[in-house]
Structure formats: structure tokens, C-alpha cells
Design an enzyme around this catalytic site. Structure first.
Site, PDB file in Angstrom:
ATOM      1  N   GLY A  48       0.732  -1.066   0.200  1.00 40.87           N
ATOM      2  CA  GLY A  48      -0.020  -0.036  -0.146  1.00 40.87           C
ATOM      3  C   GLY A  48       0.886   1.280  -0.063  1.00 40.87           C
ATOM      4  CD  GLU A  49       2.495   5.780  -0.500  1.00 42.63           C
ATOM      5  OE1 GLU A  49       2.312   5.269  -1.656  1.00 42.63           O
ATOM      6  OE2 GLU A  49       3.437   6.268  -0.017  1.00 42.63           O
ATOM      7  CB  CYS A  80       5.524  -3.601  -1.170  1.00 40.17           C
ATOM      8  SG  CYS A  80       6.005  -2.517  -2.458  1.00 40.17           S
ATOM      9  NE  ARG A 106       7.919   5.383   1.351  1.00 44.69           N
ATOM     10  CZ  ARG A 106       7.209   6.292   1.503  1.00 44.69           C
ATOM     11  NH1 ARG A 106       7.529   7.349   2.415  1.00 44.69           N
ATOM     12  NH2 ARG A 106       5.963   6.167   1.027  1.00 44.69           N
ATOM     13  CB  ILE A 132       3.567  -2.015  -7.415  1.00 46.77           C
ATOM     14  CG1 ILE A 132       2.742  -3.295  -8.236  1.00 46.77           C
ATOM     15  CG2 ILE A 132       2.702  -0.700  -7.604  1.00 46.77           C
ATOM     16  CD1 ILE A 132       1.597  -3.819  -7.568  1.00 46.77           C
ATOM     17  CG  HIS A 168       2.695  -6.270  -4.228  1.00 45.31           C
ATOM     18  ND1 HIS A 168       2.107  -5.744  -3.019  1.00 45.31           N
ATOM     19  CD2 HIS A 168       3.800  -5.186  -4.661  1.00 45.31           C
ATOM     20  CE1 HIS A 168       2.391  -4.583  -3.007  1.00 45.31           C
ATOM     21  NE2 HIS A 168       3.436  -4.020  -3.959  1.00 45.31           N
ATOM     22  CD  GLU A 170       0.260  -8.385  -2.035  1.00 44.75           C
ATOM     23  OE1 GLU A 170       1.153  -9.304  -2.146  1.00 44.75           O
ATOM     24  OE2 GLU A 170       0.099  -7.213  -1.839  1.00 44.75           O
TER      25      GLU A 170
END
Ligand code: GLN
Length: 188
Positions: A48-49, A80, A106, A132, A168, A170
Site C-alpha cells: 500500500g502506501e 512492499c 523507498r 509496484i 507482491h 498477493e
């Protein structure tokens, strides 16, 4: 057995779905509260973030309870943004959980447009790796095992009960990394 997915922001549904696909006896649990956290045997922090996630973790008073469970041995897996939150050092930022002896940078693989999919070995399994706006692991501590590399750089690491992937799993239909993580519970 209950596997939790921190459900504040990010790729929550994708993780829940893959956990459910591993074994009917395993419950996939969304974790937003301290009580929900207490009910799980292991926890996933999704992608996510990380800036948003850390703010929400503070707001929901989950920092200390999660940290204490992990120190007591609960397996945790950060994907991530989750890796960023677990790292001992984040370049240019204050670290968060400090539960994994690595340094990260990051967005070091470039912007959204530079997101990519590649293939590689993860602990002896050949898998697809979806990146991502991924962080780079720029230093790996002595007690940290590297489970996967991309272009010679570590992208999946493990330190005792702490697993982290820059990519990821997932976002694929392959549940083998989830199986690997669930296997970390049995070892405890
Ligand atoms: N770029 C995000 C961050 O720095 C991580 C991206 C992700 O989790 N897919 O927090």
C-alpha cells in the site's frame, strides 16, 4: 489457525483470498483492532502506501500491540510497504517497527510507470515477482537470510519470525509464498 491481514489500507482482499486458498482449516482474518490482533497466530502487513499505513497504525493504537506480539514470536510478513514498516532503517525517514535488520530505500525501483513483473527463485520455488513502486533493500544484517534476489539484489528476506518481500505475491494466483509464511507458524 487464524492468519491476520492488517486491514487499514492496501492489498488486503488479495492476501485474504490467497490465504483462504491454502487450506480450508485456515481462517483469514481482517485485523483493524487490538482484539482482532489477539485472535491471530500470524499477521501480514500488505502493500500500500507506508506513509498512510504508519499514520493509520498510530491512529488505531496498533503499533505497540503488534510490536509486542512479534517480539514474543508471532510470525509477521510485510509485503512492499509492509517491508518498509518493518525495516530498522528507512533512507531519509524515521523507521517504524524496527523489527528487521535491513535498510530500505523507498520507491527505489522508480515511479508507478516503472512497476514490473519478473520471475525468480524464492527459497527454492520459481515464482512471479510483481514490483509496484517497490523499495530496495540496501543493507542486510548478519542475522538476516536472503530468500530471493532480483538482478543480484535482495528482494525477499527473513529474520527469525519476520518475513519481508519487496514484491507482491498477493498480486498473483500462486499461493506458495503464503504457504511458506504459514509454515513459519508451525516452526514456532
Ligand atoms: N511506494 C510505496 C511506499 O513507499 C510502497 C508500494 C507498495 O506497497 N506497492 O510506501
Amino acid at each position: 489457525m487464524n492468519i491476520g491481514v492488517l486491514a487499514l489500507q492496501g492489498s488486503v482482499a488479495e492476501h485474504l483470498k490467497l490465504i483462504k486458498s491454502v487450506n480450508k482449516k485456515i481462517n483469514a482474518v481482517s485485523v483493524k483492532t487490538i482484539d482482532e490482533l489477539a485472535s491471530v497466530d500470524a499477521l501480514i502487513i500488505p502493500g500500500g502506501e507506508s506513509t498512510t499505513l504508519r499514520r493509520l497504525l498510530d491512529e488505531f493504537d496498533l503499533f505497540t500491540p503488534i510490536r509486542e506480539r512479534v517480539v514474543a514470536g508471532m510470525p509477521i510478513w510485510g509485503t512492499c510497504a509492509g517491508l518498509i514498516l518493518l525495516a530498522n532503517r528507512i533512507e531519509g525517514e524515521t523507521p517504524y517497527f524496527k523489527l528487521l535488520d535491513v535498510d530500505v530505500k523507498r520507491n527505489a525501483y522508480g515511479r508507478q510507470i516503472d512497476s514490473f513483473v519478473t520471475e525468480g527463485d524464492f527459497a527454492g520455488m520459481y515464482i512471479n515477482m510483481v514490483f509496484i513502486r517497490a523499495p530496495k533493500i540496501t543493507r542486510v544484517g548478519e542475522d538476516v537470510e536472503v530468500l530471493a534476489e532480483c538482478d543480484g539484489e535482495p528482494v525477499a528476506v527473513c529474520q527469525n519470525n519476520v518475513l519481508a518481500t519487496a514484491f507482491h505475491p498477493e498480486m498473483t494466483r500462486d499461493n506458495r509464498v503464503h504457504k511458506y509464511f504459514i509454515g513459519m507458524i508451525d516452526e514456532k
